[in-house]
Design a protein around this motif. Structure first.
Motif, PDB file in Angstrom:
ATOM      1  N   ALA A  31       0.836  -1.201   0.000  1.00 14.84           N
ATOM      2  CA  ALA A  31       0.000   0.000   0.000  1.00 14.84           C
ATOM      3  C   ALA A  31       0.875   1.258   0.000  1.00 14.84           C
ATOM      4  N   PHE A  32       1.984   1.212   0.725  1.00 17.61           N
ATOM      5  CA  PHE A  32       2.913   2.346   0.752  1.00 17.61           C
ATOM      6  C   PHE A  32       3.537   2.552  -0.625  1.00 17.61           C
ATOM      7  N   VAL A  33       3.913   1.461  -1.290  1.00 15.79           N
ATOM      8  CA  VAL A  33       4.495   1.553  -2.636  1.00 15.79           C
ATOM      9  C   VAL A  33       3.497   2.186  -3.600  1.00 15.79           C
ATOM     10  N   GLN A  34       2.265   1.725  -3.547  1.00 15.33           N
ATOM     11  CA  GLN A  34       1.245   2.212  -4.468  1.00 15.33           C
ATOM     12  C   GLN A  34       0.689   3.572  -4.049  1.00 15.33           C
ATOM     13  N   GLY A  35       0.945   3.970  -2.808  1.00 20.22           N
ATOM     14  CA  GLY A  35       0.436   5.238  -2.303  1.00 20.22           C
ATOM     15  C   GLY A  35       1.514   6.301  -2.222  1.00 20.22           C
ATOM     16  N   PRO A  36       1.888   6.726  -0.994  1.00 17.63           N
ATOM     17  CA  PRO A  36       2.814   7.853  -0.850  1.00 17.63           C
ATOM     18  C   PRO A  36       4.280   7.524  -1.098  1.00 17.63           C
ATOM     19  N   GLY A  37       4.607   6.242  -1.261  1.00 16.01           N
ATOM     20  CA  GLY A  37       6.010   5.863  -1.400  1.00 16.01           C
ATOM     21  C   GLY A  37       6.710   6.510  -2.572  1.00 16.01           C
ATOM     22  N   ARG A  38       6.061   6.543  -3.728  1.00 17.82           N
ATOM     23  CA  ARG A  38       6.679   7.120  -4.925  1.00 17.82           C
ATOM     24  C   ARG A  38       6.994   8.591  -4.737  1.00 17.82           C
ATOM     25  N   ALA A  39       6.044   9.358  -4.217  1.00 14.42           N
ATOM     26  CA  ALA A  39       6.271  10.789  -4.033  1.00 14.42           C
ATOM     27  C   ALA A  39       7.390  11.045  -3.036  1.00 14.42           C
ATOM     28  N   GLU A  40       7.419  10.281  -1.946  1.00 18.42           N
ATOM     29  CA  GLU A  40       8.478  10.466  -0.954  1.00 18.42           C
ATOM     30  C   GLU A  40       9.840  10.111  -1.535  1.00 18.42           C
ATOM     31  N   HIS A  41       9.904   8.999  -2.262  1.00 14.38           N
ATOM     32  CA  HIS A  41      11.139   8.580  -2.917  1.00 14.38           C
ATOM     33  C   HIS A  41      11.642   9.670  -3.866  1.00 14.38           C
ATOM     34  N   ASP A  42      10.755  10.176  -4.717  1.00  8.69           N
ATOM     35  CA  ASP A  42      11.170  11.172  -5.703  1.00  8.69           C
ATOM     36  C   ASP A  42      11.595  12.477  -5.039  1.00  8.69           C
ATOM     37  N   ARG A  43      10.912  12.848  -3.957  1.00 11.78           N
ATOM     38  CA  ARG A  43      11.296  14.061  -3.238  1.00 11.78           C
ATOM     39  C   ARG A  43      12.705  13.935  -2.668  1.00 11.78           C
ATOM     40  N   ILE A  44      13.039  12.769  -2.121  1.00 11.66           N
ATOM     41  CA  ILE A  44      14.376  12.540  -1.565  1.00 11.66           C
ATOM     42  C   ILE A  44      15.432  12.620  -2.657  1.00 11.66           C
ATOM     43  N   ILE A  45      15.143  12.054  -3.828  1.00  4.51           N
ATOM     44  CA  ILE A  45      16.087  12.121  -4.948  1.00  4.51           C
ATOM     45  C   ILE A  45      16.297  13.566  -5.374  1.00  4.51           C
ATOM     46  N   ASP A  46      15.204  14.316  -5.504  1.00  4.99           N
ATOM     47  CA  ASP A  46      15.313  15.718  -5.913  1.00  4.99           C
ATOM     48  C   ASP A  46      16.123  16.522  -4.906  1.00  4.99           C
TER      49      ASP A  46
END
Length: 211
Positions: A145-160
């Motif tokens: 659920a985390f992967v399909q939910g907020p995980g992507r946005a959090e991951h991308d924010r950390i990369i940025d």
């Protein structure tokens, strides 16, 4: 007194990140710092080009890099087998974030690195990463659920945020705003940590006595 923070950007598909783990974790005991681990998921095609574009010179460099990393691995008793293909480490990176939130970071982190480099884990397979989470005591359904939910946005924010700091590879350590790239920079990082003035700056001005 809070501990000085060393932020570490890592990627499970990086051989040099794998072999740097031992010395980095030792800093917690030897130098009293708090390590803050974050994913920096390498986009291989961006800096290496497509397979078709790679020259014989490039492949000689790659073969040497893995041979060199294997030396460090062998010295630590680690198994390091060459990767079977190009991997997207997104699921394993989001797994790191999930594991941190649920008190599973160290067993998850060690297991993913160990199993990937011994060819026991496909880090771009969601089901395989879910199995790691559950074997560490976490909830597989909550993770997915985390992967399909907020995980992507959090991951991308950390990369940025990492790239805004200047991060381009792993392992990259950040201490008091200064970047150190590669396991061979750990000694230089230690020199900075051991300087009293850098400790004071890292802890922040709020802990200094008023004039």
């Amino acid at each position: 007194m809070p501990k000085p923070i060393v932020r570490i950007y890592t990627d499970y598909k990086s051989p040099y990140a794998f072999v740097a783990n031992k010395r980095l974790f030792e800093l917690e005991q030897t130098h009293g710092v708090r390590l803050e681990w974050l994913p920096y998921t390498l986009r291989v095609a961006e800096f290496m080009g497509t397979v078709e574009e790679r020259t014989p010179h490039f492949w000689r460099k790659v073969r040497y890099a893995y041979m060199d990393a294997r030396r460090y691995a062998n010295a630590q008793g680690l198994v390091m087998k060459g990767p079977r293909r190009i991997y997207d480490a997104f699921y394993s990176s989001v797994g790191m974030l999930f594991a941190q939130r649920h008190g599973l970071f160290r067993p998850y982190h060690d297991m993913v690195f160990r199993k990937f480099w011994s060819h026991e884990l496909e880090i771009d397979d969601l089901a395989a990463i879910t199995d790691v989470i559950t074997s560490c005591g976490g909830s597989g359904s909550d993770f997915e659920a985390f992967v399909q939910g907020p995980g992507r946005a959090e991951h991308d924010r950390i990369i940025d945020e990492a790239e805004a700091l200047g991060v381009f590879g792993v392992p990259t350590m950040v201490f008091n705003g200064e970047l150190f790239w590669g396991g061979d920079r750990i000694d230089m990082l230690i020199e900075r940590i051991e300087k009293p003035e850098t400790i004071e700056a890292a802890l922040g001005s709020r802990h200094r006595k008023p004039a």
